[in-house]
Design a protein around this motif. Sequence first.
Motif, mmCIF file in Angstrom:
data_model
loop_
_atom_site.group_PDB
_atom_site.id
_atom_site.type_symbol
_atom_site.label_atom_id
_atom_site.label_comp_id
_atom_site.label_asym_id
_atom_site.label_seq_id
_atom_site.Cartn_x
_atom_site.Cartn_y
_atom_site.Cartn_z
ATOM 1 N N ALA A 378 -19.822 -106.087 -87.035
ATOM 2 C CA ALA A 378 -20.980 -104.752 -86.320
ATOM 3 C C ALA A 378 -20.281 -103.272 -87.056
ATOM 4 O O ALA A 378 -20.651 -101.871 -86.725
ATOM 5 C CB ALA A 378 -22.495 -104.923 -86.382
ATOM 6 N N THR A 381 -19.233 -100.952 -91.780
ATOM 7 C CA THR A 381 -19.797 -101.423 -93.006
ATOM 8 C C THR A 381 -18.608 -101.140 -93.643
ATOM 9 O O THR A 381 -17.838 -101.090 -94.549
ATOM 10 C CB THR A 381 -20.176 -100.297 -92.744
ATOM 11 O OG1 THR A 381 -19.717 -98.781 -93.501
ATOM 12 C CG2 THR A 381 -21.120 -100.336 -91.771
ATOM 13 N N GLU A 415 -32.731 -108.546 -80.053
ATOM 14 C CA GLU A 415 -31.775 -108.201 -80.808
ATOM 15 C C GLU A 415 -30.302 -108.517 -80.793
ATOM 16 O O GLU A 415 -29.885 -109.039 -81.864
ATOM 17 C CB GLU A 415 -31.836 -106.546 -80.949
ATOM 18 C CG GLU A 415 -33.011 -106.362 -81.535
ATOM 19 C CD GLU A 415 -33.910 -105.912 -80.728
ATOM 20 O OE1 GLU A 415 -34.916 -104.551 -80.861
ATOM 21 O OE2 GLU A 415 -33.884 -105.453 -79.494
ATOM 22 N N TRP A 419 -26.909 -112.790 -81.636
ATOM 23 C CA TRP A 419 -25.700 -112.249 -81.365
ATOM 24 C C TRP A 419 -25.170 -112.913 -80.299
ATOM 25 O O TRP A 419 -23.279 -112.940 -80.346
ATOM 26 C CB TRP A 419 -24.946 -110.231 -81.369
ATOM 27 C CG TRP A 419 -25.091 -109.845 -82.574
ATOM 28 C CD1 TRP A 419 -26.340 -109.301 -82.601
ATOM 29 C CD2 TRP A 419 -24.579 -109.827 -82.780
ATOM 30 N NE1 TRP A 419 -26.051 -108.769 -84.373
ATOM 31 C CE2 TRP A 419 -24.747 -109.157 -84.005
ATOM 32 C CE3 TRP A 419 -22.797 -110.341 -83.242
ATOM 33 C CZ2 TRP A 419 -23.757 -108.762 -85.098
ATOM 34 C CZ3 TRP A 419 -22.183 -110.023 -84.812
ATOM 35 C CH2 TRP A 419 -22.724 -108.846 -85.573
ATOM 36 N N LEU A 441 -29.108 -110.332 -87.379
ATOM 37 C CA LEU A 441 -28.280 -109.756 -87.073
ATOM 38 C C LEU A 441 -28.474 -108.228 -87.674
ATOM 39 O O LEU A 441 -27.574 -107.355 -87.178
ATOM 40 C CB LEU A 441 -26.895 -110.535 -87.612
ATOM 41 C CG LEU A 441 -26.850 -111.793 -87.214
ATOM 42 C CD1 LEU A 441 -25.507 -112.280 -88.439
ATOM 43 C CD2 LEU A 441 -26.172 -112.444 -85.468
ATOM 44 N N THR A 442 -28.867 -107.600 -87.662
ATOM 45 C CA THR A 442 -29.138 -106.334 -87.760
ATOM 46 C C THR A 442 -29.727 -105.858 -86.923
ATOM 47 O O THR A 442 -29.711 -104.287 -87.221
ATOM 48 C CB THR A 442 -30.059 -106.178 -90.116
ATOM 49 O OG1 THR A 442 -31.063 -105.998 -89.727
ATOM 50 C CG2 THR A 442 -28.864 -107.181 -90.712
ATOM 51 N N ASP A 513 -16.751 -113.716 -89.237
ATOM 52 C CA ASP A 513 -17.040 -112.995 -90.422
ATOM 53 C C ASP A 513 -18.337 -113.607 -91.281
ATOM 54 O O ASP A 513 -18.967 -113.281 -91.711
ATOM 55 C CB ASP A 513 -15.891 -112.090 -91.129
ATOM 56 C CG ASP A 513 -15.462 -110.618 -90.609
ATOM 57 O OD1 ASP A 513 -15.909 -110.470 -89.241
ATOM 58 O OD2 ASP A 513 -14.432 -110.584 -90.381
ATOM 59 N N VAL A 516 -21.342 -114.696 -89.855
ATOM 60 C CA VAL A 516 -22.111 -113.584 -89.874
ATOM 61 C C VAL A 516 -23.054 -112.650 -91.219
ATOM 62 O O VAL A 516 -23.887 -112.853 -90.958
ATOM 63 C CB VAL A 516 -21.471 -111.920 -89.811
ATOM 64 C CG1 VAL A 516 -22.073 -110.958 -89.295
ATOM 65 C CG2 VAL A 516 -21.071 -111.961 -88.052
ATOM 66 N N THR A 522 -24.992 -107.230 -91.474
ATOM 67 C CA THR A 522 -25.167 -106.485 -90.048
ATOM 68 C C THR A 522 -25.462 -105.163 -91.018
ATOM 69 O O THR A 522 -25.460 -104.159 -90.233
ATOM 70 C CB THR A 522 -24.289 -106.656 -89.543
ATOM 71 O OG1 THR A 522 -22.640 -106.038 -90.141
ATOM 72 C CG2 THR A 522 -23.154 -107.592 -88.946
ATOM 73 N N GLU A 523 -25.839 -105.114 -92.075
ATOM 74 C CA GLU A 523 -25.932 -104.352 -92.383
ATOM 75 C C GLU A 523 -27.123 -102.615 -91.922
ATOM 76 O O GLU A 523 -28.616 -103.762 -91.298
ATOM 77 C CB GLU A 523 -26.560 -104.170 -94.020
ATOM 78 C CG GLU A 523 -26.995 -102.488 -94.667
ATOM 79 C CD GLU A 523 -27.208 -102.884 -96.585
ATOM 80 O OE1 GLU A 523 -28.261 -101.742 -97.122
ATOM 81 O OE2 GLU A 523 -27.479 -103.655 -97.143
ATOM 82 N N TYR A 525 -26.411 -102.169 -88.495
ATOM 83 C CA TYR A 525 -26.299 -102.160 -87.614
ATOM 84 C C TYR A 525 -26.052 -101.217 -86.366
ATOM 85 O O TYR A 525 -26.689 -100.436 -85.491
ATOM 86 C CB TYR A 525 -25.738 -103.849 -86.890
ATOM 87 C CG TYR A 525 -26.206 -104.182 -85.701
ATOM 88 C CD1 TYR A 525 -27.113 -105.023 -85.145
ATOM 89 C CD2 TYR A 525 -25.347 -103.795 -84.893
ATOM 90 C CE1 TYR A 525 -27.326 -105.371 -83.362
ATOM 91 C CE2 TYR A 525 -25.220 -103.709 -83.165
ATOM 92 C CZ TYR A 525 -25.987 -104.547 -83.372
ATOM 93 O OH TYR A 525 -26.015 -105.489 -81.751
#
Length: 615
Positions: A378, A381, A415, A419, A441-442, A513, A516, A522-523, A525
Amino acid sequence: MVFKPEELAKDSPPVVFPAVDDDSSSGHQSSSRQWRPLFRHDCTFNPDIFIDVMIYQIKNPNINSSWLFRADILHDSQEEPAASSPTSPVAVESGGVELASPPSFLGLELRRSMIRRLIPRNTMRDKPLDQTCLIYQSPQSVVTSDNHDPDESPIQSLVVYIPHVSSPSEMPFYHPAVRGIAFLHKWIPSQEEEEESSGSISVSYLFFDDLVDPPVKVTRTGMHLLEAIYKHGQGRVEGYQKRVHHDLLVPQARLQDTYMKLKHKYAKALIVGWAETTDPGKHVFEDLCIAAFLIELWRDMYGLGGEQADLSKFPGFVDIGCGNGLLVYILNKEGYKGWGFDARARKSWANYNIPRLCPDGKQQEDSLQQLVLLPPPAATTKHQGETGISSEDKKLIHDGRFPKGTFIISNHADELTPWTPILATISDCPFIMIPCCSHDLTGGKFRAPPPKDKSKADSAYSSLVAWVSQIARDCGWEVEQEMLRIPSTRNTAVVGRRRRGSCDGDNASVDIDAIVARYGGTEGYLEAVLKLARSGGKGSGTSVTALLWHVMGIPRGIWRLSSSWARSGGKGSGTSRSTLTLLWHVMGVPRGIWRLFSSWLGKGSGISGTEEEEH
């Protein structure tokens, strides 16, 4: 069938008959005394189910009494060498009362004898009690509707409890003051297809004295014992299957013994010195039990031994999202070195922080630290490439990389829960996660998809547990589960202490990756972490205001509307300040609370905290 027992009159004839020539029960009963029946109830479960239920309850007395932890089985004739028989006398230390040959009953044969030690929850207040449990059945080894003569007596099964005491004054509080308890099951198999088999269960007491009017509490206990048998037996008939299984990873006796030691050692002082606004009774006992579980789990994992554990073999732990820090404190006090961090410092950290050596072994650092977790996947991006994290930000952020072998604890970390297995894979560390609230995951709240295993419940919590467990499997972990004995409905522990065969020792083969991306990416995060770090972990600042609204009984919809307006600074929410003022006035909200809320736009209001302070 609803449990509505028939209470038998004081002068009702006995249903349990000791053998006339039985003089072998010295110290336990006298043939001159009668077993007095108390309650009776019809049932539809057969002798096999009755015996199964009774054996289960013999091994799990905590079903019938919240004062009891468990039963330790000291002797079981079914598990002894062939030379031993159910009628063989057994020497057991039991408060000076020696077990003699078991009593015999008319028309019944002794099939199994067991001796259990009842372990109370508070051994400082109540003493353990040894008790002989005897199982008798009709002489026929196998009786079915095909070979049972309807003119003969019903098929009978009898289970007798005989406590190892010689007087009522020796009986602990949690056991009725009687010489013996007997549960009789009678069964008449059907002879025709259109007929139904019928049965009954009853409970009888053997009193120390010929009491005319035994205490209500004593007889009420007998009714509750009979009710437990009835409910479990009928449940078996109706196809009930136990879903929750405890003590799969750590034996019950070891866990409870360690928990009691920790409780006696720490509980009182921790409750008296509680610094948070949350309920100490819940959190203290919950974390003591989790600590006991971890200690016993680690003893097995690292070969640390029993009472005199060799803790030099322990690799250390880290508690991500450690909350109030109590679990970290207890483990450190017990010699298991580790640390924890959270996005927000707590008042209790001043009491629980224990300085520890840094990994370099030269400097000291706090065992509880205020840090925000930013996992490597994360940290960048798609659009940003470089993270744009300043040197000041880095002081408040942890990258989620830990020394190899460090045991990762994720206890109601919300949260950070999904993870946890990913971080464990990156650093090659075993882990435990105890999920609570559902986040992806975000970091955003979401409802996990229902479990693919249709035998599992499709509740939000069950779905979350299945979802994070699948992430762990995809990361190459052999996933184990334990239902913890803690005062919380969020009590599922997901443990990863071994890699699956193909992934053992080869974490590099796991495409982090890809995993995820498979679970939503993870946008957002990174931005949320930077915002949280720069705010000092104060979050959205809504908890106090939300509490005030709850106390005032304000509808949730108006709270959400007002909260949305405040977060947007009054812009783009589609709601004007005057409209909200009118709504609040109609709801009768005091002017002072409205002024407090309207002054709050996430800054300078003095309102801080997250929506729920779980720890």
